[in-house]
Scaffold this motif. Structure first.
Motif, PDB file in Angstrom:
ATOM      1  N   GLN A   1       0.827  -1.199   0.000  1.00  0.00           N
ATOM      2  CA  GLN A   1       0.000   0.000   0.000  1.00  0.00           C
ATOM      3  C   GLN A   1       0.865   1.254   0.000  1.00  0.00           C
ATOM      4  OE1 GLN A   1      -3.262   0.059  -0.464  1.00  0.00           O
ATOM      5  NE2 GLN A   1      -3.212   2.282  -0.493  1.00  0.00           N
ATOM      6  N   ASN A   2       1.933   1.268   0.788  1.00  0.00           N
ATOM      7  CA  ASN A   2       2.851   2.410   0.798  1.00  0.00           C
ATOM      8  C   ASN A   2       3.492   2.613  -0.563  1.00  0.00           C
ATOM      9  OD1 ASN A   2       2.361   3.051   3.439  1.00  0.00           O
ATOM     10  ND2 ASN A   2       4.163   2.010   4.246  1.00  0.00           N
TER      11      ASN A   2
ATOM     12  N   LEU B   1       2.250   1.728  -3.472  1.00  0.00           N
ATOM     13  CA  LEU B   1       1.231   2.232  -4.389  1.00  0.00           C
ATOM     14  C   LEU B   1       0.991   3.718  -4.172  1.00  0.00           C
ATOM     15  CD1 LEU B   1      -1.361  -0.673  -4.282  1.00  0.00           C
ATOM     16  CD2 LEU B   1       0.237  -0.135  -6.116  1.00  0.00           C
ATOM     17  N   GLU B   2       0.929   4.143  -2.917  1.00  0.00           N
ATOM     18  CA  GLU B   2       0.737   5.560  -2.622  1.00  0.00           C
ATOM     19  C   GLU B   2       1.920   6.381  -3.117  1.00  0.00           C
ATOM     20  OE1 GLU B   2      -0.090   5.796   1.568  1.00  0.00           O
ATOM     21  OE2 GLU B   2      -1.994   4.731   1.336  1.00  0.00           O
ATOM     22  N   THR B   3       3.131   5.872  -2.929  1.00  0.00           N
ATOM     23  CA  THR B   3       4.328   6.559  -3.412  1.00  0.00           C
ATOM     24  C   THR B   3       4.307   6.652  -4.926  1.00  0.00           C
ATOM     25  OG1 THR B   3       5.601   5.804  -1.513  1.00  0.00           O
ATOM     26  CG2 THR B   3       6.856   6.515  -3.436  1.00  0.00           C
ATOM     27  N   PHE B   4       3.972   5.547  -5.595  1.00  0.00           N
ATOM     28  CA  PHE B   4       3.894   5.545  -7.060  1.00  0.00           C
ATOM     29  C   PHE B   4       2.882   6.593  -7.521  1.00  0.00           C
ATOM     30  CE2 PHE B   4       1.492   4.263 -10.795  1.00  0.00           C
ATOM     31  CZ  PHE B   4       2.491   4.270 -11.751  1.00  0.00           C
ATOM     32  N   SER B   5       1.697   6.589  -6.926  1.00  0.00           N
ATOM     33  CA  SER B   5       0.655   7.538  -7.333  1.00  0.00           C
ATOM     34  C   SER B   5       1.117   8.976  -7.155  1.00  0.00           C
ATOM     35  CB  SER B   5      -0.618   7.299  -6.531  1.00  0.00           C
ATOM     36  OG  SER B   5      -1.178   6.057  -6.872  1.00  0.00           O
ATOM     37  N   MET B   6       1.730   9.269  -6.017  1.00  0.00           N
ATOM     38  CA  MET B   6       2.219  10.630  -5.778  1.00  0.00           C
ATOM     39  C   MET B   6       3.286  11.008  -6.805  1.00  0.00           C
ATOM     40  SD  MET B   6       2.314  10.958  -1.588  1.00  0.00           S
ATOM     41  CE  MET B   6       3.983  11.463  -1.686  1.00  0.00           C
TER      42      MET B   6
ATOM     43  N   ASP C   1      -8.781  -3.929  -6.926  1.00  0.00           N
ATOM     44  CA  ASP C   1      -7.803  -4.314  -5.895  1.00  0.00           C
ATOM     45  C   ASP C   1      -6.899  -3.160  -5.500  1.00  0.00           C
ATOM     46  OD1 ASP C   1      -8.713  -6.939  -5.770  1.00  0.00           O
ATOM     47  OD2 ASP C   1      -7.414  -7.559  -7.445  1.00  0.00           O
ATOM     48  N   ASN C   2      -7.233  -1.944  -5.943  1.00  0.00           N
ATOM     49  CA  ASN C   2      -6.470  -0.740  -5.644  1.00  0.00           C
ATOM     50  C   ASN C   2      -5.092  -0.724  -6.312  1.00  0.00           C
ATOM     51  OD1 ASN C   2      -6.746   1.793  -4.541  1.00  0.00           O
ATOM     52  ND2 ASN C   2      -5.597   1.267  -2.701  1.00  0.00           N
ATOM     53  N   GLN C   3      -4.936  -1.459  -7.416  1.00  0.00           N
ATOM     54  CA  GLN C   3      -3.704  -1.432  -8.194  1.00  0.00           C
ATOM     55  C   GLN C   3      -3.791  -0.289  -9.207  1.00  0.00           C
ATOM     56  OE1 GLN C   3      -0.981  -3.495  -7.831  1.00  0.00           O
ATOM     57  NE2 GLN C   3      -2.071  -4.140  -6.005  1.00  0.00           N
TER      58      GLN C   3
ATOM     59  N   LYS D   1      -5.486   5.356 -30.452  1.00  0.00           N
ATOM     60  CA  LYS D   1      -4.275   4.605 -30.090  1.00  0.00           C
ATOM     61  C   LYS D   1      -3.892   4.951 -28.659  1.00  0.00           C
ATOM     62  CE  LYS D   1      -4.027   2.987 -34.234  1.00  0.00           C
ATOM     63  NZ  LYS D   1      -4.620   1.719 -34.506  1.00  0.00           N
ATOM     64  N   TRP D   2      -4.583   4.341 -27.715  1.00  0.00           N
ATOM     65  CA  TRP D   2      -4.345   4.549 -26.287  1.00  0.00           C
ATOM     66  C   TRP D   2      -4.030   3.212 -25.652  1.00  0.00           C
ATOM     67  CZ3 TRP D   2      -4.924   8.994 -23.094  1.00  0.00           C
ATOM     68  CH2 TRP D   2      -5.202  10.171 -23.795  1.00  0.00           C
ATOM     69  N   LEU D   3      -3.067   3.223 -24.753  1.00  0.00           N
ATOM     70  CA  LEU D   3      -2.660   2.016 -24.033  1.00  0.00           C
ATOM     71  C   LEU D   3      -2.912   2.179 -22.542  1.00  0.00           C
ATOM     72  CD1 LEU D   3       0.753   1.454 -25.821  1.00  0.00           C
ATOM     73  CD2 LEU D   3      -1.213  -0.096 -25.931  1.00  0.00           C
ATOM     74  N   GLN D   4      -3.026   1.045 -21.870  1.00  0.00           N
ATOM     75  CA  GLN D   4      -3.153   1.068 -20.417  1.00  0.00           C
ATOM     76  C   GLN D   4      -2.131   0.101 -19.823  1.00  0.00           C
ATOM     77  OE1 GLN D   4      -6.572  -0.671 -18.052  1.00  0.00           O
ATOM     78  NE2 GLN D   4      -6.973   1.530 -17.853  1.00  0.00           N
ATOM     79  N   ARG D   5      -1.312   0.634 -18.908  1.00  0.00           N
ATOM     80  CA  ARG D   5      -0.397  -0.223 -18.152  1.00  0.00           C
ATOM     81  C   ARG D   5      -1.098  -0.595 -16.858  1.00  0.00           C
ATOM     82  NH1 ARG D   5       5.065   0.969 -14.711  1.00  0.00           N
ATOM     83  NH2 ARG D   5       3.508   1.393 -13.140  1.00  0.00           N
ATOM     84  N   PHE D   6      -1.261  -1.914 -16.643  1.00  0.00           N
ATOM     85  CA  PHE D   6      -1.908  -2.354 -15.414  1.00  0.00           C
ATOM     86  C   PHE D   6      -0.954  -3.079 -14.492  1.00  0.00           C
ATOM     87  CE2 PHE D   6      -2.847  -5.443 -18.707  1.00  0.00           C
ATOM     88  CZ  PHE D   6      -2.561  -6.655 -18.110  1.00  0.00           C
ATOM     89  N   ASP D   7       0.269  -3.343 -14.924  1.00  0.00           N
ATOM     90  CA  ASP D   7       1.343  -3.766 -14.022  1.00  0.00           C
ATOM     91  C   ASP D   7       2.683  -3.533 -14.703  1.00  0.00           C
ATOM     92  OD1 ASP D   7       2.315  -6.116 -15.383  1.00  0.00           O
ATOM     93  OD2 ASP D   7       0.736  -7.312 -14.485  1.00  0.00           O
ATOM     94  N   GLU D   8       3.764  -3.768 -13.960  1.00  0.00           N
ATOM     95  CA  GLU D   8       5.105  -3.356 -14.397  1.00  0.00           C
ATOM     96  C   GLU D   8       5.858  -4.396 -15.232  1.00  0.00           C
ATOM     97  OE1 GLU D   8       7.525  -1.748 -11.195  1.00  0.00           O
ATOM     98  OE2 GLU D   8       5.702  -1.494 -10.029  1.00  0.00           O
ATOM     99  N   ARG D   9       5.209  -5.448 -15.678  1.00  0.00           N
ATOM    100  CA  ARG D   9       5.953  -6.512 -16.363  1.00  0.00           C
ATOM    101  C   ARG D   9       6.653  -6.041 -17.627  1.00  0.00           C
ATOM    102  NH1 ARG D   9       1.647 -11.109 -16.813  1.00  0.00           N
ATOM    103  NH2 ARG D   9       0.273  -9.302 -16.770  1.00  0.00           N
ATOM    104  N   THR D  10       6.085  -5.118 -18.368  1.00  0.00           N
ATOM    105  CA  THR D  10       6.711  -4.643 -19.604  1.00  0.00           C
ATOM    106  C   THR D  10       7.344  -3.270 -19.439  1.00  0.00           C
ATOM    107  OG1 THR D  10       5.259  -5.954 -20.992  1.00  0.00           O
ATOM    108  CG2 THR D  10       6.289  -4.059 -22.017  1.00  0.00           C
ATOM    109  N   LEU D  11       6.615  -2.349 -18.841  1.00  0.00           N
ATOM    110  CA  LEU D  11       7.119  -0.977 -18.671  1.00  0.00           C
ATOM    111  C   LEU D  11       7.413  -0.707 -17.211  1.00  0.00           C
ATOM    112  CD1 LEU D  11       4.711   1.314 -20.759  1.00  0.00           C
ATOM    113  CD2 LEU D  11       6.954   0.466 -21.405  1.00  0.00           C
ATOM    114  N   ASP D  12       8.683  -0.404 -16.897  1.00  0.00           N
ATOM    115  CA  ASP D  12       8.977   0.036 -15.533  1.00  0.00           C
ATOM    116  C   ASP D  12       8.543   1.499 -15.402  1.00  0.00           C
ATOM    117  OD1 ASP D  12      10.969   1.633 -16.716  1.00  0.00           O
ATOM    118  OD2 ASP D  12      12.597   0.342 -16.066  1.00  0.00           O
TER     119      ASP D  12
END
Length: 161
Positions: free
Chosen positions: A34-35, A37-42, A81-83, A116-127
């Motif tokens: 959770q920390n 995720l909050e850091t990433f969002s900020m 799941d708050n991701q 042409k819009w993409l969505q990243r839903f986890d870090e497997r491809t894009l850090d």
């Protein structure tokens, strides 16, 4: 083992202790996630706001929407799941390269309408750094699509008439 403790009691105490430790570890890991995720969002919110002429609104059910000249270039939302999910405009080449990669997909609603819009839903491809680069490109594409008058007003904020 103590003399007056039955083996079953000792096993039960061990079991209870191991479950308590497992529960503490699970809670600590959940808190750390959770920390993060909050850091990433900020950090990603600050990054988007640092780009030229950006405005921020919260819309579409609580999504952070970033615009330049009134046009959207990035959307940050969360799944059930708050991701974090980060949606951005992509060049045709980037869209074709990334749309089927792990952790990426064509953006719901936008891509289905031919955009042409993409969505990243986890870090497997894009850090996170690569994600910032794509958001920067999205911002540049949207900025480039604005009228010359709007672009000049954004570059020289006190000079519009």
């Amino acid at each position: 083992m103590p003399k007056n403790v039955r083996p079953d009691s000792f096993k039960m105490a061990k079991f209870i202790l191991s479950r308590a430790l497992f529960s503490c570890n699970r809670d600590r890991m959940k808190h750390q996630r959770q920390n993060r995720l909050e850091t990433f969002s900020m950090e990603i919110n600050e990054f988007c706001l640092s780009l030229l002429g950006v405005t921020h609104v919260v819309q579409w059910g609580g999504s952070d929407v970033y615009k330049v000249g009134g046009k959207v270039f990035a959307i940050i939302s969360t799944d059930p799941d708050n991701q974090p999910r980060v949606t951005f405009k992509a060049s045709e080449m980037s869209f074709e390269m990334l749309k089927s990669e792990p952790g990426m997909r064509p953006a719901p609603y936008l891509a289905s309408r031919g955009f042409k819009w993409l969505q990243r839903f986890d870090e497997r491809t894009l850090d996170d750094q690569a994600l910032r680069d794509y958001i920067r490109q999205s911002h540049a594409m949207v900025l480039e699509g604005l009228s010359k008058k709007k672009r000049l007003a954004l570059q020289n904020p006190g000079s519009e008439r």
